[in-house]
Design an enzyme around this catalytic site. Sequence first.
Site, short mmCIF file in Angstrom:
data_model
loop_
_atom_site.label_atom_id
_atom_site.label_comp_id
_atom_site.label_asym_id
_atom_site.label_seq_id
_atom_site.Cartn_x
_atom_site.Cartn_y
_atom_site.Cartn_z
N GLY A 33 22.39 -21.68 -40.14
CA GLY A 33 21.29 -22.41 -40.76
C GLY A 33 20.19 -21.46 -41.19
O GLY A 33 20.42 -20.26 -41.29
N ASN A 34 19.03 -21.99 -41.46
CA ASN A 34 17.88 -21.14 -41.79
C ASN A 34 16.61 -21.80 -41.29
O ASN A 34 16.65 -22.92 -40.76
CB ASN A 34 17.84 -20.85 -43.30
CG ASN A 34 17.66 -22.09 -44.13
OD1 ASN A 34 16.63 -22.76 -44.08
ND2 ASN A 34 18.70 -22.45 -44.88
N ARG A 35 15.49 -21.14 -41.43
CA ARG A 35 14.24 -21.58 -40.78
C ARG A 35 13.43 -22.57 -41.58
O ARG A 35 12.28 -22.83 -41.23
CB ARG A 35 13.40 -20.35 -40.45
CG ARG A 35 14.05 -19.49 -39.40
CD ARG A 35 13.17 -18.34 -39.00
NE ARG A 35 13.72 -17.67 -37.83
CZ ARG A 35 13.14 -16.66 -37.19
NH1 ARG A 35 11.98 -16.21 -37.62
NH2 ARG A 35 13.72 -16.13 -36.13
N ALA A 101 16.08 -25.04 -48.89
CA ALA A 101 16.58 -23.68 -48.65
C ALA A 101 18.09 -23.80 -48.47
O ALA A 101 18.59 -24.03 -47.37
CB ALA A 101 15.92 -23.09 -47.41
#
Length: 226
Positions: A33-35, A101
């Site tokens: 995943g990402n932030r 994102a």
Amino acid sequence: LLASFGSRELAGLHVLVSAGPTYEDIDPVRFIGNRSSGRMGFAVAAAAVQAGATVTLIAGPVSLDTPVGVARRIDVRSAAQMHAAVLEAAAGADIYIGAAAVGDYRPLNVSAQKLKKQHGADWSLQLGENPDILASLSAQTAHPFLVGFAAETHDVASYAQDKLRRKGLDMIAANQVGEGLGFEASDNALTLYWDGGALELPRASKPELARQLIARVAERYRAVRS
Ligand code: CTP
Ligand code: CA
């Protein structure tokens, strides 16, 4: 109360917003995943509602309430699911704002069973490239007015202007990640670029920046589409 007297600069228009991260599954318990918190995209959806638009929100995995007035929210998990959901909803949209994102890569093989640790050995994961949602839309002959985001840690202006051209966007909102701004932060600062113009929106809360962004999107939309 004052907000209800604000200008309804997007009245009659359908705005599609994507927000949040995507999760790319590795196995039933792990993912990449990402932030992204989704807060900037949700604020953009709320600001579009305030501006009088009919808003569809495509959300990755976030823990955020749907902004009041959003007509339709579609929850997705992976970049592939977001790609499909956005392409389908874009058919009826006048403006697409890609604030999500989106994961650039996904594991090529998703294991149906939990992968077991192999003691003492390194492990590598093979990744395949995900489709670019904005680029797919821009390749279609009839497509909505396209707004992208570019979150960068360095060389923000040149990377953002390159994405504007390469993806065939009408506008891009660039932000520097870090220093209490951007991902996982409550404030942001944006620079907007379009063909022949640029505008700096200095550090502010995400809802405030979203309102300013929507005002500029409405202006540019009118300039090129009517
Ligand atoms: N984007 C997209 N589909 C993808 C990847 C990105 O639509 N598969 C969109 C994002 O929603 C954002 C814009 O493209 O509006 C820029 O995303 P970004 O990650 O900054 O650009 P990339 O082209 O993926 O380049 P890089 O990650 O290498 O900076
Ligand atoms: Ca990317």
